[in-house]
Design a protein around this motif. Structure first.
Motif, mmCIF file in Angstrom:
data_model
loop_
_atom_site.group_PDB
_atom_site.id
_atom_site.type_symbol
_atom_site.label_atom_id
_atom_site.label_comp_id
_atom_site.label_asym_id
_atom_site.label_seq_id
_atom_site.Cartn_x
_atom_site.Cartn_y
_atom_site.Cartn_z
ATOM 1 N N UNK A 122 0.850 -1.194 0.000
ATOM 2 C CA UNK A 122 0.000 0.000 0.000
ATOM 3 C C UNK A 122 0.885 1.243 0.000
ATOM 4 N N UNK A 123 0.433 2.287 -0.664
ATOM 5 C CA UNK A 123 1.166 3.550 -0.660
ATOM 6 C C UNK A 123 0.863 4.262 0.649
ATOM 7 N N UNK A 124 1.911 4.653 1.371
ATOM 8 C CA UNK A 124 1.750 5.351 2.645
ATOM 9 C C UNK A 124 2.168 6.801 2.444
ATOM 10 N N UNK A 125 1.266 7.719 2.729
ATOM 11 C CA UNK A 125 1.592 9.135 2.608
ATOM 12 C C UNK A 125 1.915 9.691 3.987
ATOM 13 N N UNK A 126 2.962 10.464 4.040
ATOM 14 C CA UNK A 126 3.397 11.055 5.307
ATOM 15 C C UNK A 126 2.495 12.238 5.626
ATOM 16 N N UNK A 127 1.899 12.257 6.822
ATOM 17 C CA UNK A 127 1.002 13.372 7.171
ATOM 18 C C UNK A 127 1.758 14.696 7.227
ATOM 19 N N UNK A 128 1.113 15.805 6.865
ATOM 20 C CA UNK A 128 1.796 17.104 6.885
ATOM 21 C C UNK A 128 2.100 17.556 8.303
ATOM 22 N N UNK A 129 3.060 18.455 8.407
ATOM 23 C CA UNK A 129 3.471 18.996 9.704
ATOM 24 C C UNK A 129 2.380 19.925 10.221
ATOM 25 N N UNK A 130 2.050 19.790 11.494
ATOM 26 C CA UNK A 130 1.041 20.667 12.098
ATOM 27 C C UNK A 130 1.705 21.966 12.518
ATOM 28 N N UNK A 131 1.290 23.051 11.908
ATOM 29 C CA UNK A 131 1.816 24.374 12.257
ATOM 30 C C UNK A 131 1.100 24.876 13.503
ATOM 31 N N UNK A 132 1.865 25.481 14.417
ATOM 32 C CA UNK A 132 1.227 25.979 15.647
ATOM 33 C C UNK A 132 1.168 27.470 15.703
#
Length: 148
Positions: free
Chosen positions: A138-148
């Motif tokens: 399965x293709x795994x996509x890296x979740x985006x960085x959460x900006x604070x």
């Protein structure tokens, strides 16, 4: 509290493909180590190998921020006097494009027998092609960085 023992036959082990092109080295390594250990599964136990298999492609296109490309060094020593060798990230990426990702993931795994076994479930390739299509990863996509 009872210790949970999951039988290897009871857990399903999947194959994941992570595309490292234009991704940060550390972000790819964190997600790969998480999948290898099995921390994303509800039956996670730190002493058991219930993680998944991870295939990382385009390792030669991984990036680092700032001036790390020239300042980040990889060291090796043969054990003889005066034989400490160092190589920057840029040069290592040209010579052995898989090594920086392997080195980063290995550093995030346990330093024992289990960690060495988990590391064998990681496959890193410099290009976009890999020989694991028969496993239907399965293709795994890296979740985006959460900006604070």
């Amino acid at each position: 509290m009872k210790t949970i023992f999951v039988k290897p036959t009871d857990t399903e082990r999947k194959w994941y493909v992570i595309d490292a092109a234009d991704q940060r080295l550390g972000r790819v390594a964190v997600e790969a180590a998480r999948l290898l250990r099995g921390k994303h599964k509800p039956e996670f136990a730190p002493h058991q190998e219930i993680g998944d298999y991870v295939v990382i492609v385009n390792a030669d296109k991984v990036t680092v921020t700032g001036r790390k490309a020239t300042q980040k060094m990889y060291y090796r020593h043969s054990g003889y006097l005066g034989s400490l060798r160092s190589e920057s990230f840029q040069k290592m990426l040209k010579r052995r494009p898989e090594y920086p990702l392997e080195h980063a993931v290995r550093g995030m795994l346990p330093k024992n027998r289990l960690g060495r076994k988990l590391f064998t479930n990681l496959k890193v390739y410099a290009g976009a092609e890999h020989p694991h299509t028969a496993q239907q990863p399965e293709v795994y996509t890296i979740p985006p960085v959460k900006e604070s």
